[in-house]
Design a protein around this motif. Structure first.
Motif, PDB file in Angstrom:
ATOM      1  N   PHE A   1       0.866  -1.206   0.202  1.00 58.01           N
ATOM      2  CA  PHE A   1       0.062   0.111  -0.086  1.00 58.01           C
ATOM      3  C   PHE A   1       0.748   1.128  -0.036  1.00 58.01           C
ATOM      4  O   PHE A   1       0.263   2.238   0.249  1.00 58.01           O
ATOM      5  CB  PHE A   1      -0.942   0.033   1.331  1.00 58.01           C
ATOM      6  N   TYR A   2       2.216   1.053  -0.248  1.00 60.08           N
ATOM      7  CA  TYR A   2       3.037   2.294  -0.286  1.00 60.08           C
ATOM      8  C   TYR A   2       2.965   3.395   0.811  1.00 60.08           C
ATOM      9  O   TYR A   2       3.046   4.494   0.724  1.00 60.08           O
ATOM     10  CB  TYR A   2       2.561   2.993  -1.695  1.00 60.08           C
ATOM     11  N   VAL A   3       2.756   2.663   2.164  1.00 57.00           N
ATOM     12  CA  VAL A   3       2.754   3.491   3.182  1.00 57.00           C
ATOM     13  C   VAL A   3       4.016   3.164   4.158  1.00 57.00           C
ATOM     14  O   VAL A   3       4.789   1.959   3.879  1.00 57.00           O
ATOM     15  CB  VAL A   3       1.422   3.268   4.028  1.00 57.00           C
ATOM     16  N   ASN A   4       4.417   3.902   5.159  1.00 56.50           N
ATOM     17  CA  ASN A   4       5.308   3.634   6.140  1.00 56.50           C
ATOM     18  C   ASN A   4       4.363   2.778   7.360  1.00 56.50           C
ATOM     19  O   ASN A   4       3.984   3.600   8.050  1.00 56.50           O
ATOM     20  CB  ASN A   4       6.125   4.518   6.544  1.00 56.50           C
ATOM     21  N   ALA A   5       4.466   1.618   7.505  1.00 55.54           N
ATOM     22  CA  ALA A   5       3.862   0.951   8.699  1.00 55.54           C
ATOM     23  C   ALA A   5       4.261   1.496  10.045  1.00 55.54           C
ATOM     24  O   ALA A   5       5.667   1.604  10.201  1.00 55.54           O
ATOM     25  CB  ALA A   5       3.914  -0.569   8.715  1.00 55.54           C
ATOM     26  N   THR A   6       3.513   1.640  10.996  1.00 56.87           N
ATOM     27  CA  THR A   6       3.698   1.994  12.507  1.00 56.87           C
ATOM     28  C   THR A   6       3.407   0.717  13.323  1.00 56.87           C
ATOM     29  O   THR A   6       3.940   0.877  14.424  1.00 56.87           O
ATOM     30  CB  THR A   6       2.962   3.216  12.720  1.00 56.87           C
ATOM     31  N   GLN A   7       2.764  -0.149  13.002  1.00 56.78           N
ATOM     32  CA  GLN A   7       2.275  -1.106  14.069  1.00 56.78           C
ATOM     33  C   GLN A   7       2.991  -2.383  13.689  1.00 56.78           C
ATOM     34  O   GLN A   7       3.144  -2.792  12.586  1.00 56.78           O
ATOM     35  CB  GLN A   7       0.940  -1.238  13.568  1.00 56.78           C
ATOM     36  N   ALA A   8       3.493  -2.954  14.947  1.00 55.44           N
ATOM     37  CA  ALA A   8       4.008  -4.480  14.806  1.00 55.44           C
ATOM     38  C   ALA A   8       3.184  -5.300  14.304  1.00 55.44           C
ATOM     39  O   ALA A   8       1.950  -5.262  14.641  1.00 55.44           O
ATOM     40  CB  ALA A   8       4.514  -4.693  16.207  1.00 55.44           C
ATOM     41  N   PRO A   9       3.356  -6.325  13.745  1.00 58.80           N
ATOM     42  CA  PRO A   9       4.896  -6.891  13.168  1.00 58.80           C
ATOM     43  C   PRO A   9       5.196  -6.123  11.950  1.00 58.80           C
ATOM     44  O   PRO A   9       6.562  -6.341  11.275  1.00 58.80           O
ATOM     45  CB  PRO A   9       5.027  -8.168  13.377  1.00 58.80           C
ATOM     46  N   TYR A  10       4.384  -5.319  11.385  1.00 65.57           N
ATOM     47  CA  TYR A  10       4.592  -4.919   9.913  1.00 65.57           C
ATOM     48  C   TYR A  10       5.558  -3.637   9.952  1.00 65.57           C
ATOM     49  O   TYR A  10       6.278  -3.560   8.807  1.00 65.57           O
ATOM     50  CB  TYR A  10       3.287  -4.477   9.420  1.00 65.57           C
ATOM     51  N   ASN A  11       5.718  -3.106  10.907  1.00 70.56           N
ATOM     52  CA  ASN A  11       6.725  -1.725  10.870  1.00 70.56           C
ATOM     53  C   ASN A  11       8.016  -2.181  10.995  1.00 70.56           C
ATOM     54  O   ASN A  11       8.984  -1.137  10.631  1.00 70.56           O
ATOM     55  CB  ASN A  11       6.505  -0.972  12.489  1.00 70.56           C
ATOM     56  N   ARG A  12       8.447  -3.423  10.861  1.00 71.07           N
ATOM     57  CA  ARG A  12       9.805  -4.021  10.761  1.00 71.07           C
ATOM     58  C   ARG A  12      10.443  -3.614   9.272  1.00 71.07           C
ATOM     59  O   ARG A  12      11.433  -3.368   8.953  1.00 71.07           O
ATOM     60  CB  ARG A  12      10.051  -5.089  11.416  1.00 71.07           C
ATOM     61  N   HIS A  13       9.449  -3.968   8.406  1.00 71.58           N
ATOM     62  CA  HIS A  13       9.758  -4.200   6.864  1.00 71.58           C
ATOM     63  C   HIS A  13       9.002  -3.460   6.107  1.00 71.58           C
ATOM     64  O   HIS A  13       9.280  -2.826   5.069  1.00 71.58           O
ATOM     65  CB  HIS A  13       9.640  -5.745   6.637  1.00 71.58           C
TER      66      HIS A  13
ATOM     67  N   ALA B   1       0.823   6.333  -6.226  1.00 73.62           N
ATOM     68  CA  ALA B   1       1.234   7.679  -7.182  1.00 73.62           C
ATOM     69  C   ALA B   1       0.730   8.787  -6.691  1.00 73.62           C
ATOM     70  O   ALA B   1       1.382   9.735  -6.639  1.00 73.62           O
ATOM     71  CB  ALA B   1       0.836   7.177  -8.582  1.00 73.62           C
ATOM     72  N   LEU B   2      -0.714   8.732  -6.549  1.00 78.88           N
ATOM     73  CA  LEU B   2      -1.157   9.884  -6.116  1.00 78.88           C
ATOM     74  C   LEU B   2      -0.600  10.474  -4.820  1.00 78.88           C
ATOM     75  O   LEU B   2      -0.246  11.788  -4.631  1.00 78.88           O
ATOM     76  CB  LEU B   2      -2.694   9.887  -6.173  1.00 78.88           C
ATOM     77  N   ILE B   3      -0.585   9.650  -3.659  1.00 77.56           N
ATOM     78  CA  ILE B   3      -0.352  10.255  -2.624  1.00 77.56           C
ATOM     79  C   ILE B   3       1.317  10.535  -2.381  1.00 77.56           C
ATOM     80  O   ILE B   3       1.745  11.493  -2.044  1.00 77.56           O
ATOM     81  CB  ILE B   3      -0.436   9.100  -1.335  1.00 77.56           C
ATOM     82  N   CYS B   4       2.065   9.691  -3.099  1.00 76.91           N
ATOM     83  CA  CYS B   4       3.628  10.238  -3.270  1.00 76.91           C
ATOM     84  C   CYS B   4       3.715  11.771  -3.825  1.00 76.91           C
ATOM     85  O   CYS B   4       4.470  12.546  -3.429  1.00 76.91           O
ATOM     86  CB  CYS B   4       4.430   9.443  -4.164  1.00 76.91           C
ATOM     87  N   ALA B   5       2.828  11.995  -4.951  1.00 74.98           N
ATOM     88  CA  ALA B   5       3.044  13.250  -5.659  1.00 74.98           C
ATOM     89  C   ALA B   5       2.408  14.295  -4.577  1.00 74.98           C
ATOM     90  O   ALA B   5       2.951  15.390  -4.357  1.00 74.98           O
ATOM     91  CB  ALA B   5       2.234  13.279  -6.784  1.00 74.98           C
ATOM     92  N   LEU B   6       1.296  14.114  -4.118  1.00 80.37           N
ATOM     93  CA  LEU B   6       0.877  15.049  -3.097  1.00 80.37           C
ATOM     94  C   LEU B   6       1.505  15.393  -1.920  1.00 80.37           C
ATOM     95  O   LEU B   6       1.577  16.462  -1.548  1.00 80.37           O
ATOM     96  CB  LEU B   6      -0.831  14.690  -2.840  1.00 80.37           C
ATOM     97  N   LYS B   7       2.186  14.301  -1.353  1.00 79.58           N
ATOM     98  CA  LYS B   7       3.088  14.539  -0.256  1.00 79.58           C
ATOM     99  C   LYS B   7       4.403  15.138  -0.536  1.00 79.58           C
ATOM    100  O   LYS B   7       5.216  15.326   0.558  1.00 79.58           O
ATOM    101  CB  LYS B   7       3.033  13.195   0.692  1.00 79.58           C
ATOM    102  N   ASN B   8       4.829  15.079  -1.664  1.00 77.03           N
ATOM    103  CA  ASN B   8       6.121  15.622  -2.010  1.00 77.03           C
ATOM    104  C   ASN B   8       6.273  16.664  -3.261  1.00 77.03           C
ATOM    105  O   ASN B   8       6.656  16.396  -4.296  1.00 77.03           O
ATOM    106  CB  ASN B   8       6.938  14.317  -2.570  1.00 77.03           C
ATOM    107  N   PRO B   9       5.753  18.118  -2.588  1.00 81.14           N
ATOM    108  CA  PRO B   9       5.788  19.042  -3.654  1.00 81.14           C
ATOM    109  C   PRO B   9       7.121  19.234  -4.312  1.00 81.14           C
ATOM    110  O   PRO B   9       8.075  19.136  -3.715  1.00 81.14           O
ATOM    111  CB  PRO B   9       5.486  20.244  -3.090  1.00 81.14           C
ATOM    112  N   GLY B  10       7.284  19.316  -5.936  1.00 84.43           N
ATOM    113  CA  GLY B  10       8.425  19.509  -6.311  1.00 84.43           C
ATOM    114  C   GLY B  10       9.370  18.386  -6.878  1.00 84.43           C
ATOM    115  O   GLY B  10      10.120  18.277  -7.747  1.00 84.43           O
TER     116      GLY B  10
ATOM    117  N   TRP C   1      -2.530   9.246   4.209  1.00 84.14           N
ATOM    118  CA  TRP C   1      -2.302   8.339   3.343  1.00 84.14           C
ATOM    119  C   TRP C   1      -3.529   8.168   2.430  1.00 84.14           C
ATOM    120  O   TRP C   1      -3.733   7.000   1.759  1.00 84.14           O
ATOM    121  CB  TRP C   1      -1.711   6.857   3.713  1.00 84.14           C
ATOM    122  N   ASP C   2      -4.260   9.193   2.466  1.00 84.61           N
ATOM    123  CA  ASP C   2      -5.647   9.239   1.470  1.00 84.61           C
ATOM    124  C   ASP C   2      -5.734  10.293   0.721  1.00 84.61           C
ATOM    125  O   ASP C   2      -5.611  11.506   1.064  1.00 84.61           O
ATOM    126  CB  ASP C   2      -6.864   9.418   2.939  1.00 84.61           C
ATOM    127  N   THR C   3      -5.731  10.030  -0.495  1.00 84.00           N
ATOM    128  CA  THR C   3      -5.714  11.062  -1.593  1.00 84.00           C
ATOM    129  C   THR C   3      -6.823  12.156  -1.319  1.00 84.00           C
ATOM    130  O   THR C   3      -6.407  13.355  -1.513  1.00 84.00           O
ATOM    131  CB  THR C   3      -5.643  10.405  -2.942  1.00 84.00           C
TER     132      THR C   3
END
Length: 283
Positions: A108-120, A157-166, A204-206
């Motif tokens: 889902f192209y996010v950075n997980a914060t919850q165990a056990p997913y936040n390790r990888h 793609a949409l969240i990466c663009a919206l969260k990273n101007p320029g 993480w929501d367009t």
């Protein structure tokens, strides 16, 4: 070439080269595989890059084998980079029930914060930071970037663009998940990766990012009218409403008769590549 980059496949295509590499990722703590298509123009000088993010269950191979993008990328002189859709390997947690819509193949192209997913599961950092730095260091490309994707990857793609101007000069999507906070796929993924606090999901929501987007980068979105996931999962009308309310430039096209498949993507990929080429060439 960096010793960390292992070439695992190479195929000539439309005068250029499609190559697959494996490398060790610091973002995910795993080995990752990505594909890159280098057009013929890359043999004489650096070219701009389109990053493609694929959908649920996919790998780096789906787009490169099914979309028919290489012919137009060769003509336009654009490189295409397609990463995997999640970390994989020993110790990487999957969906407890083995479902297709979460875990392996569904980062889902996010950075997980919850165990056990936040390790990888730090696919956002991988896609926006680590992978472009690697590509720009080791391949004949410039720092002129665009981003596109399909379904879960359209969301990415949409969240990466919206969260990273320029950072990106253009963005487009096919059949994107535009309101993951409000659809079953997104609620499952965001709940498990980020926890129950829905305020954390908004990042993480367009549709929730658009109102306060620091850059009004135009959106190009194609959606199949006969897509079986449209009503429950994709919720395209919410993107139309969000863009209109925020006066965000958007071309959102409902394509009659088309479904969610790569037959749909292959039909309109030339439009998207020309959209990106225009922005990349103008920069």
């Amino acid at each position: 070439m960096d010793a960390n980059l292992e070439l695992i496949a190479s195929n000539k295509s439309f005068g250029g080269w499609h190559k697959r590499y494996r490398h060790r990722s610091s973002a995910t703590g795993t080995d990752m595989i990505f594909a890159i298509y280098l057009p013929p123009a890359a043999e004489t000088g650096p070219v701009s890059v389109l990053y493609w993010l694929s959908g649920l269950t996919c790998t780096d191979e789906n787009f490169m084998q099914k979309a028919g993008a290489q012919r137009m990328a060769a003509e336009l002189g654009i490189a295409i980079v397609a990463p995997d859709t999640s970390p994989r390997g020993e110790g990487v947690p999957d969906d407890p029930e083995g479902a297709y819509d979460f875990g392996l193949g569904a980062g889902f192209y996010v950075n997980a914060t919850q165990a056990p997913y936040n390790r990888h599961y730090h696919m956002y950092d991988y896609v926006t930071q680590e992978l472009p730095a690697l590509i720009e260091q080791h391949f004949p490309v410039t720092d002129k970037r665009s981003i596109s994707g399909h379904s879960m990857g359209g969301h990415g793609a949409l969240i990466c663009a919206l969260k990273n101007p320029g950072r990106y000069l253009s963005v487009s999507a096919f059949s994107p998940i535009v309101s993951p906070s409000d659809c079953p796929w997104g609620q499952k993924a965001l709940g498990n990766y980020l926890g129950d606090n829905r305020d954390a999901w908004a990042e993480w929501d367009t549709c929730k990012l658009i109102p306060n987007a620091p850059e009004r980068l135009p959106l190009l979105v194609d959606q199949g009218g006969e897509d079986g996931f449209l009503a429950e999962q994709l919720l395209t009308e919410r993107l139309v409403e969000a863009a209109k309310a925020a006066d965000h430039p958007a071309t959102i096209r409902m394509q009659a008769g088309y479904d969610h498949s790569y037959f749909f993507i292959a039909t309109f990929i030339e439009d998207h590549l020309r959209h990106h080429a225009a922005a990349l060439d103008a920069a």
